[in-house]
Motif scaffolding. Structure first.
Motif, mmCIF file in Angstrom:
data_model
loop_
_atom_site.group_PDB
_atom_site.id
_atom_site.type_symbol
_atom_site.label_atom_id
_atom_site.label_comp_id
_atom_site.label_asym_id
_atom_site.label_seq_id
_atom_site.Cartn_x
_atom_site.Cartn_y
_atom_site.Cartn_z
ATOM 1 N N CYS A 11 0.864 -1.179 0.000
ATOM 2 C CA CYS A 11 0.000 0.000 0.000
ATOM 3 C C CYS A 11 0.902 1.231 0.000
ATOM 4 C CB CYS A 11 -0.907 0.025 1.228
ATOM 5 S SG CYS A 11 -2.043 -1.358 1.339
ATOM 6 N N GLU A 12 0.725 2.083 -0.992
ATOM 7 C CA GLU A 12 1.532 3.290 -1.123
ATOM 8 C C GLU A 12 0.603 4.494 -1.159
ATOM 9 O OE1 GLU A 12 5.321 3.981 -3.858
ATOM 10 O OE2 GLU A 12 3.464 4.339 -4.981
ATOM 11 N N VAL A 13 0.894 5.477 -0.326
ATOM 12 C CA VAL A 13 0.027 6.657 -0.257
ATOM 13 C C VAL A 13 0.884 7.916 -0.235
ATOM 14 C CG1 VAL A 13 -0.090 6.498 2.275
ATOM 15 C CG2 VAL A 13 -1.845 7.781 1.029
ATOM 16 N N LYS A 14 0.476 8.900 -1.023
ATOM 17 C CA LYS A 14 1.179 10.180 -1.048
ATOM 18 C C LYS A 14 0.149 11.293 -1.150
ATOM 19 C CE LYS A 14 2.081 9.768 -6.028
ATOM 20 N NZ LYS A 14 3.122 9.788 -7.078
ATOM 21 N N SER A 15 0.506 12.457 -0.619
ATOM 22 C CA SER A 15 -0.427 13.585 -0.642
ATOM 23 C C SER A 15 0.327 14.875 -0.925
ATOM 24 C CB SER A 15 -1.184 13.701 0.697
ATOM 25 O OG SER A 15 -0.296 14.059 1.745
ATOM 26 N N VAL A 16 -0.374 15.797 -1.571
ATOM 27 C CA VAL A 16 0.152 17.129 -1.863
ATOM 28 C C VAL A 16 -0.935 18.136 -1.515
ATOM 29 C CG1 VAL A 16 1.751 16.344 -3.644
ATOM 30 C CG2 VAL A 16 -0.590 16.952 -4.270
ATOM 31 N N ASN A 17 -0.633 19.419 -1.710
ATOM 32 C CA ASN A 17 -1.578 20.473 -1.361
ATOM 33 C C ASN A 17 -2.874 20.345 -2.158
ATOM 34 O OD1 ASN A 17 0.575 21.309 0.108
ATOM 35 N ND2 ASN A 17 0.909 23.220 -0.966
ATOM 36 N N GLY A 18 -3.987 20.711 -1.532
ATOM 37 C CA GLY A 18 -5.279 20.713 -2.197
ATOM 38 C C GLY A 18 -6.252 21.614 -1.464
ATOM 39 N N ARG A 19 -7.239 22.113 -2.186
ATOM 40 C CA ARG A 19 -8.219 23.005 -1.551
ATOM 41 C C ARG A 19 -9.111 22.243 -0.571
ATOM 42 N NH1 ARG A 19 -8.780 27.959 -3.827
ATOM 43 N NH2 ARG A 19 -10.900 28.136 -3.054
ATOM 44 N N GLY A 20 -9.400 20.991 -0.896
ATOM 45 C CA GLY A 20 -10.208 20.142 -0.017
ATOM 46 C C GLY A 20 -9.550 18.776 0.071
ATOM 47 N N LEU A 21 -10.363 17.746 0.290
ATOM 48 C CA LEU A 21 -9.844 16.379 0.315
ATOM 49 C C LEU A 21 -10.197 15.714 -1.011
ATOM 50 C CD1 LEU A 21 -8.472 14.024 1.712
ATOM 51 C CD2 LEU A 21 -10.674 13.437 2.766
ATOM 52 N N ILE B 148 -9.432 6.720 4.834
ATOM 53 C CA ILE B 148 -8.782 7.995 4.515
ATOM 54 C C ILE B 148 -9.593 9.164 5.073
ATOM 55 C CG2 ILE B 148 -8.086 9.529 2.633
ATOM 56 C CD1 ILE B 148 -7.560 6.995 0.952
ATOM 57 N N GLY B 149 -10.931 9.120 4.876
ATOM 58 C CA GLY B 149 -11.792 10.204 5.346
ATOM 59 C C GLY B 149 -11.745 10.394 6.851
ATOM 60 N N LYS B 150 -11.531 9.301 7.603
ATOM 61 C CA LYS B 150 -11.460 9.402 9.057
ATOM 62 C C LYS B 150 -10.136 9.980 9.539
ATOM 63 C CE LYS B 150 -14.563 5.504 10.050
ATOM 64 N NZ LYS B 150 -14.650 4.124 10.583
ATOM 65 N N MET B 151 -9.069 9.797 8.748
ATOM 66 C CA MET B 151 -7.739 10.154 9.214
ATOM 67 C C MET B 151 -7.167 11.414 8.575
ATOM 68 S SD MET B 151 -6.241 6.244 9.282
ATOM 69 C CE MET B 151 -4.825 6.580 10.313
ATOM 70 N N VAL B 152 -7.683 11.794 7.411
ATOM 71 C CA VAL B 152 -7.155 12.944 6.683
ATOM 72 C C VAL B 152 -8.312 13.888 6.372
ATOM 73 C CG1 VAL B 152 -5.912 13.725 4.638
ATOM 74 C CG2 VAL B 152 -5.339 11.515 5.671
ATOM 75 N N SER B 153 -8.107 15.180 6.560
ATOM 76 C CA SER B 153 -9.181 16.141 6.314
ATOM 77 C C SER B 153 -8.953 17.012 5.085
ATOM 78 C CB SER B 153 -9.378 17.048 7.542
ATOM 79 O OG SER B 153 -8.213 17.821 7.779
ATOM 80 N N ARG B 154 -7.697 17.096 4.623
ATOM 81 C CA ARG B 154 -7.435 17.996 3.496
ATOM 82 C C ARG B 154 -6.173 17.562 2.763
ATOM 83 N NH1 ARG B 154 -6.017 24.395 3.854
ATOM 84 N NH2 ARG B 154 -6.468 24.973 1.704
ATOM 85 N N GLY B 155 -6.189 17.758 1.430
ATOM 86 C CA GLY B 155 -5.043 17.424 0.604
ATOM 87 C C GLY B 155 -5.465 16.599 -0.598
ATOM 88 N N SER B 156 -4.624 16.598 -1.612
ATOM 89 C CA SER B 156 -4.853 15.765 -2.789
ATOM 90 C C SER B 156 -4.071 14.477 -2.577
ATOM 91 C CB SER B 156 -4.383 16.490 -4.057
ATOM 92 O OG SER B 156 -4.607 15.706 -5.200
ATOM 93 N N LEU B 157 -4.795 13.378 -2.357
ATOM 94 C CA LEU B 157 -4.183 12.137 -1.888
ATOM 95 C C LEU B 157 -4.340 11.029 -2.927
ATOM 96 C CD1 LEU B 157 -4.322 10.804 1.704
ATOM 97 C CD2 LEU B 157 -4.966 9.270 -0.150
ATOM 98 N N THR B 158 -3.251 10.325 -3.200
ATOM 99 C CA THR B 158 -3.257 9.190 -4.118
ATOM 100 C C THR B 158 -2.886 7.934 -3.359
ATOM 101 O OG1 THR B 158 -2.601 10.596 -5.976
ATOM 102 C CG2 THR B 158 -2.308 8.238 -6.244
ATOM 103 N N PHE B 159 -3.720 6.893 -3.508
ATOM 104 C CA PHE B 159 -3.499 5.612 -2.826
ATOM 105 C C PHE B 159 -3.323 4.534 -3.887
ATOM 106 C CE2 PHE B 159 -4.710 1.586 -1.027
ATOM 107 C CZ PHE B 159 -4.216 1.607 0.263
ATOM 108 N N ASN B 160 -2.198 3.815 -3.834
ATOM 109 C CA ASN B 160 -1.918 2.723 -4.776
ATOM 110 C C ASN B 160 -1.865 1.394 -4.034
ATOM 111 O OD1 ASN B 160 -1.599 4.417 -7.044
ATOM 112 N ND2 ASN B 160 0.496 4.884 -6.440
ATOM 113 N N LEU B 161 -2.538 0.388 -4.573
ATOM 114 C CA LEU B 161 -2.488 -0.969 -4.026
ATOM 115 C C LEU B 161 -1.982 -1.910 -5.106
ATOM 116 C CD1 LEU B 161 -3.128 -3.267 -2.010
ATOM 117 C CD2 LEU B 161 -5.450 -3.310 -2.976
ATOM 118 N N SER B 162 -0.877 -2.603 -4.822
ATOM 119 C CA SER B 162 -0.363 -3.626 -5.726
ATOM 120 C C SER B 162 -0.390 -4.972 -5.012
ATOM 121 C CB SER B 162 1.060 -3.291 -6.179
ATOM 122 O OG SER B 162 1.930 -3.175 -5.068
#
Length: 296
Positions: A25-35, A56-70
């Motif tokens: 599981c790989e997750v990265k986030s950058v700036n964003g106006r919302g979630l 994600i919604g329970k743990m993060v409130s803001r940002g542009s987030l990408t989640f990868n599952l391999s």
């Protein structure tokens, strides 16, 4: 207990395995106006999308987030199968071209070596094994998100130091504007007398008229309200930074208010030195706002 200030930028990875399969599981986030959540899940795991989004919604409130599952399943025990449709297409092409292109007859191993003719297919896991894999993936996703939050908070702590430094700088400039002699009525009166003298030395204006004009100019040039608001904004911003949590939007609003007051101060300025202070204020506020854009 208040949460630390958090950046919106971060990266984390968690890996795991169960009998028959391994995952990452790989997750990265950058700036964003919302979630903004973007999921890229391995084929066959779309059923986990809702659960991962909830995590994600329970743990993060803001940002542009990408989640990868391999996911990689063990090759042992898999079946090697002939793709009949691909084989039929290859044989039809051989028949069509055999009379037009001089070539040796194709061999069986050559045909089977063509991409897509043979497929490696894993034997399906049992229902219990699939359930265990799904549970392990969700645990891995949760761990990756925990690590992401820690990374964002670590960077947030560094940004907090910068923000407080900028607020100290803004406060110093506000104090300099507060103490500047150009704000005084006597200074404005002296400047008005000099302006009258420069225009016409033979014109005499009564002292009471000069005093009235000086009072009017002093009223127009009064930046008391702007200085009070800037002081209040500084206190509010420090409270938000020290309190932590998801305060990025409120800090951004305050930064806009800072800039509004600095613009008004410059427009009311009646001295070059006071205008210079206002311009320095605007520069410090711009630096403050640039950093605020990174806050959750």
């Amino acid at each position: 207990m208040s949460q630390p200030l958090a950046s919106m930028t971060g990266y984390a990875r968690a890996a795991g395995a169960v009998p028959g399969a391994a995952f990452a599981c790989e997750v990265k986030s950058v700036n964003g106006r919302g979630l903004d959540i973007r999921l890229r899940l391995a084929p066959g795991f779309d059923a986990l999308e809702s659960d991962i989004r909830q995590l994600i919604g329970k743990m993060v409130s803001r940002g542009s987030l990408t989640f990868n599952l391999s996911v990689e399943r063990d090759g042992a025990g898999g079946d090697l199968l002939v793709n009949r449709q691909a084989l039929a297409t290859v044989l039809a092409a051989i028949d069509e071209l055999s009379g037009t292109i001089p070539a040796a007859p194709p061999t069986l191993d050559g045909i089977l070596g063509l991409k897509g003719v043979l497929e490696q297919r894993d034997r399906p896991m049992s229902a219990d094994a699939e359930e265990a894999l799904a549970a392990a993936i969700l645990d891995g996703a949760s761990q990756a998100l925990v690590d992401l939050i820690l990374a964002r908070r670590q960077e947030g702590g560094q940004i907090a130091v910068v923000l407080l430094d900028r607020l100290d700088e803004i406060e110093t400039l506000v104090q300099r504007a507060e103490a500047h002699p150009a704000r005084g009525r006597d200074t404005i009166l002296a400047k008005l007398r000099q302006q009258v003298a420069d225009i016409a030395a033979d014109i005499t204006i009564p002292e009471d008229r000069l005093a009235q004009e000086a009072l009017l100019l002093a009223t127009k040039a009064d930046i008391r309200e702007e200085l009070d608001r800037l002081t209040a904004h500084i206190a509010s911003a420090r409270q938000l930074v020290n309190g932590g949590g998801a305060v990025g939007r409120r800090l951004d609003f305050l930064a806009q208010e800072f800039n509004r007051e600095a613009n008004t101060l410059c427009s009311k300025s009646n001295a070059v030195e006071l205008t210079a202070i206002g311009l320095d204020l605007k520069a410090a506020i711009d630096q403050l706002r640039e950093q605020v854009q990174n806050i959750e």
